[in-house]
Each structure stands twice: as structure tokens, then as C-alpha cells.
Design an enzyme around this catalytic site. Structure first.
Site, PDB file in Angstrom:
ATOM      1  CE  LYS A 171     -76.411  52.893 -19.286  1.00 60.65           C
ATOM      2  NZ  LYS A 171     -74.994  52.188 -19.525  1.00 60.65           N
ATOM      3  CB  CYS A 280     -77.495  36.909 -26.129  1.00 65.09           C
ATOM      4  SG  CYS A 280     -78.278  37.837 -27.561  1.00 65.09           S
ATOM      5  CD  GLU A 370     -75.694  34.665 -22.016  1.00 65.46           C
ATOM      6  OE1 GLU A 370     -76.124  35.566 -21.041  1.00 65.46           O
ATOM      7  OE2 GLU A 370     -76.210  34.823 -23.176  1.00 65.46           O
TER       8      GLU A 370
END
Ligand code: NAD
Length: 463
Positions: A171, A280, A370
Site C-alpha cells: 500500500k 527521515c 521532525e
């Protein structure tokens, strides 16, 4: 560029979706809708999981060298479509074409190649005293991927899963479904047996949720936000399922006083700005000794301003607004603007200026959360212990960097960092080195042999 399929790739064919809803794919450079893909439902996920279960016994029993040959053919099919991959990622993610070619296309081709080889060479069987230990596939894998390195993150899950003998339902992120469909085409071309790889496009809360919770899925491998990862981990825990999580980061770039300051700052700025800061593992906190602080801020501001022309947009309006909100919050909490700022640099597109925040202190929101945009925070430290405390002082631990005149000095510092990867004096990315996080940056590792064993379980036979 890839033209969208209006169905799901399930059981070796493009099948109509169960429902009629679609997801618009938007080009972040001009905000125009470029295509539509079907929004999958629980019914589509169920069909895909059934296809993956049906295909599992025969794929798991296929000799690893033969699985490796199929992954090699997949690598070649991706390589033949390098330009199409790059153009597709540029259209749906907005990254400049040269970056899409060199990173978004070439990196997954390399990773696929590495698993073609690892499948053929990995020891799937070993002797331990009077036992023979078999390393067997965990089963059906549900893979849920984000948009920031859309093809890389797909390949970093699918290639090792297939090498291990698992079958997969993917997905992909709703913002970047086209390159996922392109990947399914390459899978088909490569002769991967029907049902071994299946694709369901759709929304996270619908198709992603259905996949993570499906009884027929033996392992969930997720990359994305910590908030969603926490939920997926809880669902997997309740069902006693294997789970791999690649989550957020807030990595530190530690510049020790003996380092080549100009080089460390310029590589550090490029690291943060690349892919518009949507990485990330980006070194979003630069840690500089008090005696060199102002010089470093000036160097960083100049480098960031220079980077501006090469910077693509963020993936969507929500991310752009989120990043601008973080810049405003940083300034409100007392940071000083050294470059960029929250204003839109262009009238159209989801652009944010490359931004450098100075006088950032460790407890500020911009030093803890973040941001996922082209924003660098520069922090001041007094001595090495202070630097270590700041470097380790977040909930994350995905990556980092250390710079020093002598490698040994940098290595000694790196060994004390609570983080899964550290680049020493600008060391190159290694697509075979284990990648993954300490602390809340995740569970498990991807890439190379370490990424392969995530998809295996052991069986011991005693003689
Ligand atoms: P996200 O976690 O919402 O999405 C990642 C994937 O998970 C997508 O495929 C999404 O459809 C799916 N998903 C969402 N909700 C789900 C659910 N309830 N169940 C199952 N699957 C679900 O991430 P995002 O919204 O795309 O980005 C938000 C933030 O996540 C970013 O700002 C960034 O901080 C972080 N992020 C981290 C990485 C990483 O590589 N670590 C990648 C992308 C985003």
C-alpha cells in the site's frame, strides 16, 4: 511519464477496484492534477492478501538462487525504465529531475541488484551442534510506504521480502502512487509469479489500516510517521505479528572543534536541503562549538541561500504549511533567522525557502520535533559532554554525523551516540549497510543482509 492504471495489481493482473473512489495525483510544482488512481477499500486489500497467500507456498519453495534470478530480472526491468521512473517521481513528488535520476531511480535499482545477489548467496540453512537451522520466510508481508523516497522505500521492503521467499501486498503513499504502479509493471515484466507481489493504492486510514489489521498478513513493514507507526505497532502487537517500523528522525551533525569547519557545514547544509528536507535521516540539527558558532552560522546561511535555486517544492500543501508553521514556531521561541523564512518564495507550488535557524536551544520545538522540510537548526555546545547530551537529547535515533581532524576522535564520539547510522567526516551512503533507528526512530533494519533477515523466521531440526 507513467500513465495511471485505473485498477489494482492483484494476482498477476490489473483488476478493477472494488469501489469507485479515486485519489488525485497533484504535481507539487504547479499544483495541477496530473492523474487519478483508485482509492482501495478493505475489499481490495482482502483480495490482494488472498492472492499473496495463494502464491506463498510455491514462492517459498522456490530455490533462493532462482528467486535471486527473478529479482535480478526485476532490477533490469527497473533499469530499463530509469528515465520513466525519474520523470514520474519528478511529476508526483516535485524533486528536480537530476535528483530523481540519481537518487529516486538509481538507488532502488542498486538495492534491487543487491538483493538479487543476496538471495543467491545468503545462508538459508546452518548447522548448530546437532541441529540444522532453516531460515524460512515469515509469510505474507503487508508493506506500507511513504512518499519521500517513493520507489526506494518500496524496493527496500519488496526486494528483501521476495529474496526471503515471502509474498507481498503493497500500500504505497497516496501522494506518490504512480511510481508504485510503474513498479508493478516492472514486476510483471520481470516474470515474478502471479500473486507474489500485489499492489493496492488507497488512503492510509482505509486501505493501509485494513492491510495492517488483516489476519492473513504475517508481518507488517511500515515506513512513515511515528504517530502512525505507533498505531501499527500496537495492532501488530495485539495480533502477535512481526512488525518492522522505520519512523522519524532528528539527527545531529556534530562538528568537533578540530574538524574542517567549512567542509562540515557545507556538506551538512546539502544533506538537509536535499529532497527539500524530506529525508527521515537528514542531519537537521547542526552542533557547533561555542568558539566557532558565529562563523558556522554565516557559512550555513550562505550555503543555504546558494542552494535555493536547486530546491524543489514540498510534496503537498499540508506539508508546506506544516514546515512554515515550524519556522514560525522556532522564531517565536527565540531562534534567530539566518537564512530563508516562513514566507512563500514563489506564487505557485508548495515551495519553502531553504532556512537556517540560529540560536536554537535543545528544548525548543524545532530542536525536538521532525520538521520534514528544508530547515536547519544550528545549536551551540560548550564541550564534548555537552555536545553528546544535546545529540542524544531527543526521542529519535535514526542517523547522524561526526566531523573531526582524526577519524579516531570522530569514531569515539559516534560510539556514544544513541543512533543507528553515523557518517564519519562525510562518509558515503552505503546501500548495503543496515539502516534503521534506535529509540523511537523504529524497530528493525532495512537494506543489505540485515534487511533480509527481518523477513525470515527460524526452524531447528535436531538429529
Ligand atoms: P504517514 O505516516 O501518515 O504515512 C505513511 C504511510 O502510512 C502512507 O502510505 C499512508 O497512507 C499510511 N498510513 C497513514 N495512516 C495509516 C493508518 N492509520 N494505518 C495504516 N497506514 C496508514 O506519513 P505522512 O502523512 O505521509 O507524513 C507525515 C510525517 O511523517 C512527515 O512530516 C514526517 O515527519 C514523517 N515521515 C517520515 C518518513 C520516514 O521515512 N521516516 C517518511 C514520510 C513521512
Amino acid at each position: 511519464m507513467m500513465k495511471a492504471h485505473d485498477g489494482m495489481y492483484i494476482g498477476g493482473d490489473w483488476r478493477p477496484a472494488a469501489g469507485t473512489d479515486t485519489i488525485e495525483v497533484v504535481n507539487p510544482v504547479d499544483e495541477q492534477v496530473i492523474d487519478r488512481v483508485p482509492a482501495g477499500t478493505a475489499e481490495d486489500v482482502d483480495a490482494a492478501v488472498r492472492a499473496a497467500r495463494t502464491a506463498l507456498p510455491s514462492w517459498a519453495a522456490t530455490p533462493p538462487a532462482q528467486r535471486g534470478a527473478v529479482i535480478g530480472a526485476l532490477r533490469d526491468a527497473l533499469a530499463a525504465r530509469r528515465e520513466e521512473i525519474a520523470e514520474t517521481v519528478t511529476a508526483e513528488l516535485g524533486s528536480p529531475l537530476p535528483f530523481s535520476q540519481k537518487v529516486h531511480a538509481d538507488l532502488p535499482i542498486t538495492v534491487a541488484g543487491s538483493y538479487a545477489e543476496l538471495a543467491a548467496t545468503h545462508a538459508f540453512e546452518e548447522k548448530v551442534g546437532n541441529s540444522t537451522v532453516f531460515h524460512e520466510p515469515i509469510g505474507v508481508v503487508g508493506a506500507i510506504t511513504p512518499w519521500n523516497y517513493p520507489l526506494h522505500q518500496i524496493v527496500a521492503k519488496v526486494a528483501p521480502a521476495l529474496a526471503a521467499g515471502c509474498t507481498v501486498v503493497l500500500k504505497p503513499a497516496e501522494d506518490t502512487p504512480l511510481v508504485a504502479q510503474l513498479f508493478a509493471e516492472a514486476v510483471h515484466e520481470a516474470g515474478v509469479p502471479a500473486g507474489v507481489f500485489n499492489l493496492v493504492t488507497g488512503l492510509g486510514a482505509v486501505a493501509g489500516q485494513a492491510l495492517a489489521a488483516h489476519d492473513g498478513v504475517d508481518m507488517v513493514s511500515f515506513t512513515g510517521s511515528t504517530a502512525v507507526g505507533r498505531g501499527i505497532g500496537a495492532t501488530a502487537g495485539a495480533a502477535i505479528k512481526r512488525v518492522a517500523l522505520e519512523l522519524g528522525g532528528k539527527s545531529a551533525n556534530v562538528i568537533l572543534p578540530s574538524a574542517d569547519l567549512a567542509k562540515a557545514v557545507s556538506v551538512g547544509v546539502a544533506n538537509v536541503m536535499s529532497n527539500s528536507g524530506q529525508t527521515c535521516s537528514a542531519w537537521t540539527r547542526m552542533l557547533v562549538h561555542a568558539s566557532q558558532y558565529e562563523e558556522a552560522v554565516e557559512l550555513a546561511a550562505t550555503a543555504a541561500a546558494k542552494y535555493g535555486e536547486r530546491l524543489g517544492p514540498l510534496v503537498n500543501a499540508k506539508q508546506r504549511d506544516r514546515v512554515r508553521g515550524y519556522i514560525e514556531k522556532g522564531l517565536a521561541e527565540g531562534a534567530r533567522l539566518a537564512a530563508g523564512g516562513p514566507e512563500s518564495p514563489r506564487e505557485q507550488g508548495y515551495f519553502v525557502s531553504p532556512t537556517v535557524l540560529a540560536d536554537v536551544t535543545p528544548e525548543m520545538t524545532v530542536a525536538q520535533e521532525e520538521i520534514f522540510g528544508p530547515v536547519l537548526s544550528v545549536l551551540r555546545y560548550e564541550d564534548e559532554e555537552d555536545a553528546l547530551r544535546i545529540a542524544n537529547g531527543t526521542v529519535y535515533g535514526l542517523a547522524g554525523a561526526v566531523w573531526a581532524a582524526e577519524e579516531a576522535e570522530a569514531v569515539a564520539f559516534a560510539r556514544r551516540m544513541d543512533t543507528g547510522q553515523v557518517d564519519i567526516n562525510g562518509g558515503r551512503f552505503n546501500p548495503r549497510a543496515p539502516f534503521g533507528g534506535y529509540k523511537q526512530s523504529g524497530v528493525g533494519r532495512e537494506l543489505g543482509a540485515h534487511g533480509l533477515v527481518e523477513y525470515l523466521q527460524t526452524k531447528s531440526l535436531q538429529f
